[in-house]
Each structure stands twice: as structure tokens, then as C-alpha cells.
Design a protein around this motif. Sequence first.
Motif, PDB file in Angstrom:
ATOM      1  N   ARG B  52       3.156  -0.120 -17.415  1.00  0.00           N
ATOM      2  CA  ARG B  52       3.931   0.815 -16.585  1.00  0.00           C
ATOM      3  C   ARG B  52       5.391   0.797 -17.007  1.00  0.00           C
ATOM      4  N   PRO B  53       5.980   1.956 -17.248  1.00  0.00           N
ATOM      5  CA  PRO B  53       7.407   1.979 -17.594  1.00  0.00           C
ATOM      6  C   PRO B  53       8.254   1.594 -16.376  1.00  0.00           C
ATOM      7  N   GLU B  54       9.471   1.075 -16.619  1.00  0.00           N
ATOM      8  CA  GLU B  54      10.373   0.761 -15.509  1.00  0.00           C
ATOM      9  C   GLU B  54      10.957   2.028 -14.912  1.00  0.00           C
ATOM     10  N   SER B  55      11.267   2.953 -15.801  1.00  0.00           N
ATOM     11  CA  SER B  55      11.777   4.229 -15.295  1.00  0.00           C
ATOM     12  C   SER B  55      11.219   5.331 -16.176  1.00  0.00           C
ATOM     13  N   GLY B  56      11.299   6.541 -15.677  1.00  0.00           N
ATOM     14  CA  GLY B  56      10.733   7.663 -16.393  1.00  0.00           C
ATOM     15  C   GLY B  56       9.321   7.961 -15.901  1.00  0.00           C
ATOM     16  N   GLU B  57       8.717   9.002 -16.465  1.00  0.00           N
ATOM     17  CA  GLU B  57       7.403   9.439 -15.999  1.00  0.00           C
ATOM     18  C   GLU B  57       6.452   9.617 -17.172  1.00  0.00           C
ATOM     19  N   VAL B  58       5.167   9.340 -16.926  1.00  0.00           N
ATOM     20  CA  VAL B  58       4.126   9.680 -17.894  1.00  0.00           C
ATOM     21  C   VAL B  58       3.200  10.674 -17.189  1.00  0.00           C
ATOM     22  N   VAL B  59       3.009  11.839 -17.820  1.00  0.00           N
ATOM     23  CA  VAL B  59       2.305  12.930 -17.152  1.00  0.00           C
ATOM     24  C   VAL B  59       1.133  13.398 -18.005  1.00  0.00           C
ATOM     25  N   LEU B  60      -0.055  13.422 -17.416  1.00  0.00           N
ATOM     26  CA  LEU B  60      -1.244  13.938 -18.115  1.00  0.00           C
ATOM     27  C   LEU B  60      -1.722  15.188 -17.375  1.00  0.00           C
ATOM     28  N   ASP B  61      -1.793  16.311 -18.090  1.00  0.00           N
ATOM     29  CA  ASP B  61      -2.225  17.578 -17.486  1.00  0.00           C
ATOM     30  C   ASP B  61      -1.501  17.854 -16.167  1.00  0.00           C
ATOM     31  N   GLY B  62      -0.199  17.644 -16.166  1.00  0.00           N
ATOM     32  CA  GLY B  62       0.612  17.968 -14.997  1.00  0.00           C
ATOM     33  C   GLY B  62       0.591  16.916 -13.890  1.00  0.00           C
ATOM     34  N   ARG B  63      -0.152  15.816 -14.097  1.00  0.00           N
ATOM     35  CA  ARG B  63      -0.285  14.809 -13.039  1.00  0.00           C
ATOM     36  C   ARG B  63       0.393  13.526 -13.501  1.00  0.00           C
ATOM     37  N   ARG B  64       1.271  12.975 -12.671  1.00  0.00           N
ATOM     38  CA  ARG B  64       1.935  11.717 -13.025  1.00  0.00           C
ATOM     39  C   ARG B  64       0.932  10.588 -13.018  1.00  0.00           C
ATOM     40  N   ILE B  65       0.862   9.815 -14.076  1.00  0.00           N
ATOM     41  CA  ILE B  65      -0.102   8.708 -14.103  1.00  0.00           C
ATOM     42  C   ILE B  65       0.563   7.346 -13.943  1.00  0.00           C
ATOM     43  N   ASP B  66       1.899   7.303 -14.137  1.00  0.00           N
ATOM     44  CA  ASP B  66       2.549   5.987 -14.059  1.00  0.00           C
ATOM     45  C   ASP B  66       2.682   5.486 -12.623  1.00  0.00           C
ATOM     46  N   THR B  67       2.423   6.371 -11.644  1.00  0.00           N
ATOM     47  CA  THR B  67       2.554   5.964 -10.245  1.00  0.00           C
ATOM     48  C   THR B  67       1.186   5.739  -9.589  1.00  0.00           C
ATOM     49  N   LEU B  68       0.099   5.914 -10.328  1.00  0.00           N
ATOM     50  CA  LEU B  68      -1.242   5.742  -9.749  1.00  0.00           C
ATOM     51  C   LEU B  68      -1.471   4.273  -9.390  1.00  0.00           C
ATOM     52  N   VAL B  69      -2.276   4.035  -8.355  1.00  0.00           N
ATOM     53  CA  VAL B  69      -2.635   2.638  -8.055  1.00  0.00           C
ATOM     54  C   VAL B  69      -3.636   2.178  -9.110  1.00  0.00           C
ATOM     55  N   GLU B  70      -3.764   0.868  -9.270  1.00  0.00           N
ATOM     56  CA  GLU B  70      -4.520   0.293 -10.387  1.00  0.00           C
ATOM     57  C   GLU B  70      -5.935   0.879 -10.505  1.00  0.00           C
ATOM     58  N   ALA B  71      -6.641   1.004  -9.380  1.00  0.00           N
ATOM     59  CA  ALA B  71      -8.033   1.491  -9.434  1.00  0.00           C
ATOM     60  C   ALA B  71      -8.097   2.919  -9.970  1.00  0.00           C
ATOM     61  N   GLU B  72      -7.155   3.746  -9.529  1.00  0.00           N
ATOM     62  CA  GLU B  72      -7.122   5.142 -10.008  1.00  0.00           C
ATOM     63  C   GLU B  72      -6.801   5.192 -11.495  1.00  0.00           C
ATOM     64  N   LEU B  73      -5.877   4.318 -11.888  1.00  0.00           N
ATOM     65  CA  LEU B  73      -5.446   4.279 -13.286  1.00  0.00           C
ATOM     66  C   LEU B  73      -6.601   3.838 -14.192  1.00  0.00           C
ATOM     67  N   THR B  74      -7.332   2.822 -13.737  1.00  0.00           N
ATOM     68  CA  THR B  74      -8.481   2.348 -14.511  1.00  0.00           C
ATOM     69  C   THR B  74      -9.506   3.470 -14.669  1.00  0.00           C
ATOM     70  N   ALA B  75      -9.778   4.167 -13.591  1.00  0.00           N
ATOM     71  CA  ALA B  75     -10.749   5.264 -13.644  1.00  0.00           C
ATOM     72  C   ALA B  75     -10.269   6.350 -14.608  1.00  0.00           C
ATOM     73  N   LEU B  76      -8.973   6.661 -14.542  1.00  0.00           N
ATOM     74  CA  LEU B  76      -8.414   7.699 -15.415  1.00  0.00           C
ATOM     75  C   LEU B  76      -8.485   7.287 -16.888  1.00  0.00           C
ATOM     76  N   ARG B  77      -8.170   6.014 -17.137  1.00  0.00           N
ATOM     77  CA  ARG B  77      -8.230   5.528 -18.533  1.00  0.00           C
ATOM     78  C   ARG B  77      -9.645   5.642 -19.076  1.00  0.00           C
ATOM     79  N   ARG B  78     -10.620   5.272 -18.253  1.00  0.00           N
ATOM     80  CA  ARG B  78     -12.014   5.313 -18.708  1.00  0.00           C
ATOM     81  C   ARG B  78     -12.471   6.727 -18.984  1.00  0.00           C
ATOM     82  N   GLU B  79     -11.974   7.659 -18.185  1.00  0.00           N
ATOM     83  CA  GLU B  79     -12.435   9.039 -18.296  1.00  0.00           C
ATOM     84  C   GLU B  79     -11.695   9.810 -19.379  1.00  0.00           C
ATOM     85  N   SER B  80     -10.396   9.602 -19.453  1.00  0.00           N
ATOM     86  CA  SER B  80      -9.568  10.503 -20.260  1.00  0.00           C
ATOM     87  C   SER B  80      -9.074   9.914 -21.573  1.00  0.00           C
TER      88      SER B  80
END
Lengths: 168, 221
Positions: B52-80
Motif C-alpha cells: 500500500r502506498p503512503e500517499s497517492g492513489e492506485v485506480v483500476l477501472d475507475g475504482r480505487r484499490i489502495d483503500t480496499l480492506v485486505e479481504a477485498e484486495l485479495t479477492a481483486l488480486r485473484r480475479e484481476s
Amino acid sequence: MSTGHVLLGLLVERPKHGYELKKEHDHRLAGAKPLPYGQVYATLQRLERDGFAEVSGTRQEGGPERTVYSITDGGRTELERWLNTVEPPAPYVTSPLFSRVAVAGTAADGFLMRQREAHLARMRELTAQKASDVPAQVLAADYALQHLDADLRWIETALARMKEDDLA
Amino acid sequence: MLEARNVSKTYGRTKALAEVSLEIAEGEIVAVTGPSGAGKSTLMHCLAGVVRPESGEVVLDGRRIDTLVEAELTALRRESFGIVFQFGELVPELTAAENVALPLLFNRRDRREAMATAAEWLARLNVSDCADQRIGELSGGQRQRVAVARALVTGPRVVFADEPTGSLDSTGGEQVLRALLDTARADRTAVVMVTHDNRVAAYADREIVLRDGAVPAGAPR
């Protein structure tokens, strides 16, 4: 590199006329500058004068009558000598890239960044050419790619040295 | 499609990334290059949602991913996302086919279906013969192909590759790279590859050069 020696190399297989030699030169030395017709004929005349090639007949294949040349024994000896001559490894640095940086010194960093991009763009073109899988083209592209890569690595080193000098 | 907006990351006292912004389009093949310590791997890890970056944003298809909770992030990584590591990082106790099926099983796909899909991918990468062999029995090139199949098997939006070929000096390395990129191009999967090798970078559509954790002014991004 001597065009005469390359033509002798192509004549070793069998006698050929100038048009055939031009086509084979451009195919085998893919990536080299295409050989102008005028130079083919001038070179053949020189090889004949020096006793390395001789006229062995004429051939007509639907088009104009063409003079066919073959290699002589003297030509084979000369070709063998050339093929086994070790090239003096880069006795002088003759690259315009190096000259610019040598003149500009640390002011060359902007130029080097742009040159880096130009090199990489050319490397992308050459890499795309390799997809053709034509062996002569792949060989030529590999040669060019590895030389451009050497330039790029030198550019990286030069940039790093300029940065050190700035800090010093 | 995938975007970094002013992303910064510090490890201890070292600023690994300083306000890096870039955008990767669908199906685009991008090489991230630069001297060692320039922040290449950190950038890849931020884009892939591993760090996770300290500042700034990471955006996939218009959705911020750096602010997702761990479970959502894991699911997103597996899928995308798919990842190809430098040394393959395959599970040695499993066969090649099982390794490739693994991401599908994590995504709760039926086992038989997952194994059938894995077999198709091994065929696409010309390593069908290895399907039932354990990883230890494979050559380096075969392992890399299996690793590529595993990264692509879920049909990800982006594949991240960290020094995907190791060395290009063997023609085998080049074949693996071409297999990865040809397959990604055919499926419009974007590829972000980190490399120090200009000849690998030349396979990409575009290069992003990092220096001291930043994209230098005037450099392409």
C-alpha cells in the motif's frame, strides 16, 4: 567490410550474374544497406581485373541477356584469407554519440535521455522484425540489438558518472 | 485502465517512490526500467495491490484499490491480476497442471473444470507434455512456461512480471518472453514487466524509466 569479398563468398556456391548477386547480398546481409546495382557491376569488374572472378558465360531468363561470373582459384584463396582474418577490435572510438558527450560533458544529460529513447524505439522495431522468423533477419536484428543495448548501457553509466560529478 | 496517481512509498529512511503518476491502457505492454534501487519493484507491488502506498492513489477501472480492506484486495488480486516471478515460484509438491489450476481453485472453481482449463493453458504454452510432472522434473524454460500459464489462467486484466526471463542470453528466455507477450496480446491482457534488460524492454509497447523513485521530467510516462 569489403563488398568484393562478400560477392566472392556468394560466387563460391555456383556461377551467378549481377542481378542474382544483388538479390542474394540483400537477403543474406539483412539489415545492411541494400547494394546498388552500379556497385555490383563495378565490383565484379574489379574482381575480374584482379583475377579473383571471371566471365563464364551469359544467361537469358525471359529478360535481358546477363553476364554470368564465376570465382577463380585465386578468388578462392583470397576469400579464404579474408574469412580467417581477425578484425582489429575497435582501435578507435568513432561513435558520434561518444563525441557529443565528450564535447558536452555533464551538460549532455538531457541529450542522453532523448538519445536513450531513440535507441529504444529502434530496438522495438528490430524486435518486431525478429517475429518474422527469417533466419538472416533474426541474425541481423540480434546483432543490431546487442550493439544498441551496449550503447544504452554506456549511456546509463555516463549518466551515473555525471550525477557523481555533480555531487562531488 | 490501471492508474497510479502521485504514489509515494518510503522504506525506513529511503524514499522508494516519490509522487509517481502513470496510466496503463487495456492490453498495453509496458516495461518498467531503471537502475537498481530506482523503485521498479516497489512500483510494481503498489500497482498490483501487494504494497500500500503512503500517499497517492492506485485506480483500476475507475475504482480505487489502495483503500480496499485486505479481504477485498485479495479477492481483486485473484480475479484481476496475474503475477510471473523471476524464479517461477511454483509449488514443488504439485504437478504442472495442478500449479496452473491453483488460482482457479482459490477462486472456488470446480476442480474438474479447473484442471480442464489448466490443460488448455499448458497446451497454449506448448508444455502439455509436462502436465503430470512435478515441478522439480521440469527444465528452467518449462517451469517459466508453467508460471506464465498460471499467471494467465484466470483471464486477468493485468499480468505483472518481475524480470520474467532471468536472462535473454539463452534463446529459451526469449521464447518464454514471446510466449507470454503473444498470449497476452491475443487476449488483450495488459502486461507490466519490471526489467533491467533493455532487450526485454524492447518487447514492450512503451517504457517507463524510473530514477531515484521518480519518473524524470520529460521522460515518457
